[in-house]
Write a protein that holds these residues in place. Structure first.
Motif, PDB file in Angstrom:
ATOM      1  N   TYR A   1       0.858  -1.187   0.000  1.00 43.76           N
ATOM      2  CA  TYR A   1       0.000   0.000   0.000  1.00 43.76           C
ATOM      3  C   TYR A   1       0.897   1.242   0.000  1.00 43.76           C
TER       4      TYR A   1
ATOM      5  N   LYS B   1      -9.728  14.233  -0.730  1.00 47.16           N
ATOM      6  CA  LYS B   1      -9.161  13.290   0.233  1.00 47.16           C
ATOM      7  C   LYS B   1      -8.320  14.063   1.240  1.00 47.16           C
TER       8      LYS B   1
ATOM      9  N   THR C   1      -9.465   1.524  -2.611  1.00 47.30           N
ATOM     10  CA  THR C   1      -8.122   0.962  -2.795  1.00 47.30           C
ATOM     11  C   THR C   1      -7.817  -0.005  -1.665  1.00 47.30           C
ATOM     12  N   ALA C   2      -8.035   0.453  -0.437  1.00 49.30           N
ATOM     13  CA  ALA C   2      -7.741  -0.412   0.703  1.00 49.30           C
ATOM     14  C   ALA C   2      -8.740  -1.563   0.762  1.00 49.30           C
TER      15      ALA C   2
HETATM   16  C1  COI Z   1      -7.853   3.931   0.578  1.00 48.30           C
HETATM   17  O1  COI Z   1      -8.691   3.094   0.258  1.00 48.30           O
HETATM   18  O2  COI Z   1      -6.747   4.004   0.030  1.00 48.30           O
HETATM   19  C2  COI Z   1      -8.112   4.885   1.627  1.00 48.30           C
HETATM   20  O3  COI Z   1      -7.521   5.922   1.624  1.00 48.30           O
HETATM   21  C3  COI Z   1      -9.025   4.525   2.723  1.00 48.30           C
HETATM   22  C4  COI Z   1      -8.301   4.518   3.972  1.00 48.30           C
HETATM   23  C5  COI Z   1      -8.564   5.591   4.880  1.00 48.30           C
HETATM   24  C6  COI Z   1      -7.644   3.336   4.433  1.00 48.30           C
END
Ligand code: COI
Length: 360
Positions: A140, A200, A306-307
């Motif tokens: 990530y 964001k 994404t996460a």
């Molecule tokens: C992501 O999905 O990348 C996000 O930014 C959500 C997160 C706060 C984990």
């Protein structure tokens, strides 16, 4: 000024390299790689001092404006590795462009997307041994910009840091890809049109924590937000966008100014449309979703991010009543989207939309 931005590289000494975490117990965002990207901005020099350097702490003034007024924006994207060790990024330019939209709304400087992408690729390549290869595990990537000028006046800061850190992660939710339980709140709201819900920025997430805590205490994974004015139109889930499969339609709320324009959301829309699914971006109330559930037309619901990737919803709780979605298990379309998206991201499937960027 951007034209001259050079990126220096200082590698971590070999005896200072960190131990890699257990690949089967990565959690989310708790381990960080050996290196990071950092660059600085001030009014006189624009972006400068760009470097890839060993992961390090910042030495910041307690008056740094980010601590007081929250000028902070971030992104989230992932790097993947296939069986041949080929590395991929998924739609990285879209993330960096979205960061620039966030920067505009938050009165922060725009980043030079091409240079940052170059730095990002070099950083991922340098720390490529950190990209996990286990099922569902990825690297990530968190690009972030913060205001660092020490000053207490409420105004745009005159100095910023932009940095990228990276973390090997497993599934975001403890459930993994199993269906989540979602708590619909009409007590708290996330964002109003005209505000910052569509960008964001860190404050959106800070403001969401209390509702998420209440949801967790009640045994739910995440919160589903309703619109701030009438508290009936569905907006998004805590960390993802939301889709409902009702009859033959796949419905998701439109980007009306209070919802984050998710890159996974957009990918799902494009993918589903390419399969002939009738994707509809329209306002939808919680009452409509519940009515569709009660008469059996709500077949599936899932979050996208994404996460979270594709995160099926097995149960909704609204005004203390529980509603099982479909038969409570992962729906066919959710599964197909998850499989296809992962296959494209991991380079094991054709990429008809040209979303992936190869590194190395
Ligand atoms: C992501 O999905 O990348 C996000 O930014 C959500 C997160 C706060 C984990």
């Amino acid at each position: 000024m951007w034209k001259d931005l050079e990126i220096s590289v200082c590698k971590c000494e070999s005896d200072k390299l960190r131990d890699k975490p257990d690949q089967d117990n990565l959690g989310f965002g708790v381990h960080f790689t050996d290196h990071m990207f950092l660059m600085k901005w001030d009014r006189e020099n624009g972006w400068h001092d760009a470097e890839i350097c060993p992961y390090k702490n910042f030495n910041m003034d307690p008056a740094a404006m980010v601590f007081h007024y929250g000028q902070a924006i971030f992104e989230g994207l992932k790097a993947y590795k296939d069986e041949d060790e080929q590395i991929y990024l998924f739609r990285p330019e879209d993330n960096l462009e979205r960061m620039n939209s966030s920067a505009l709304r938050m009165c922060m400087p725009r980043i030079p997307v091409d240079k940052v992408l170059k730095g990002l690729k070099a950083l991922v390549y340098l720390d490529r041994d950190w990209i996990p290869s286990g099922e569902g595990a990825t690297l990530y990537i968190r690009p972030t910009m913060i205001a660092v000028e020490p000053a207490l006046g409420v105004r745009p800061a005159g100095e910023y840091y932009f940095f990228i850190i990276m973390s090997p992660v497993g599934a975001y939710y403890p459930e993994g890809f199993s269906p989540t339980k979602i708590w619909v709140t009409d007590k708290y709201v996330r964002a109003v049109k005209g505000g910052v819900g569509h960008v964001k920025t860190a404050g959106n997430y800070a403001a969401s924590i209390m509702a998420a805590e209440e949801a967790h205490k009640a045994g739910y994974t995440q919160v589903l937000w309703l619109d701030a004015c009438e508290r009936k139109y569905i907006e998004e889930v805590g960390t993802s966008n939301i889709f409902f499969k009702i009859g033959d339609e796949l419905i998701t709320p439109p980007l009306g100014g209070s919802i984050l324009g998710g890159i996974t959301r957009d990918s799902v829309i494009q993918l589903a449309k390419s399969w002939g699914v009738d994707v509809v971006e329209r306002r939808i109330t919680i009452d409509e979703v519940i009515a569709a559930n009660e008469d059996g037309r709500l077949q599936e619901a899932f979050g996208t991010g994404t996460a979270a990737v594709i995160s099926p919803v097995g149960e909704l709780c609204y005004q203390e009543k529980k509603y099982v979605v479909g038969d409570g298990s992962t729906g066919e379309l959710s599964q197909r989207l998850f499989d296809e998206l992962q296959a494209i991201q991991k380079g094991t499937q054709d990429d008809p939309f040209r979303w992936i960027v190869r590194i190395g």
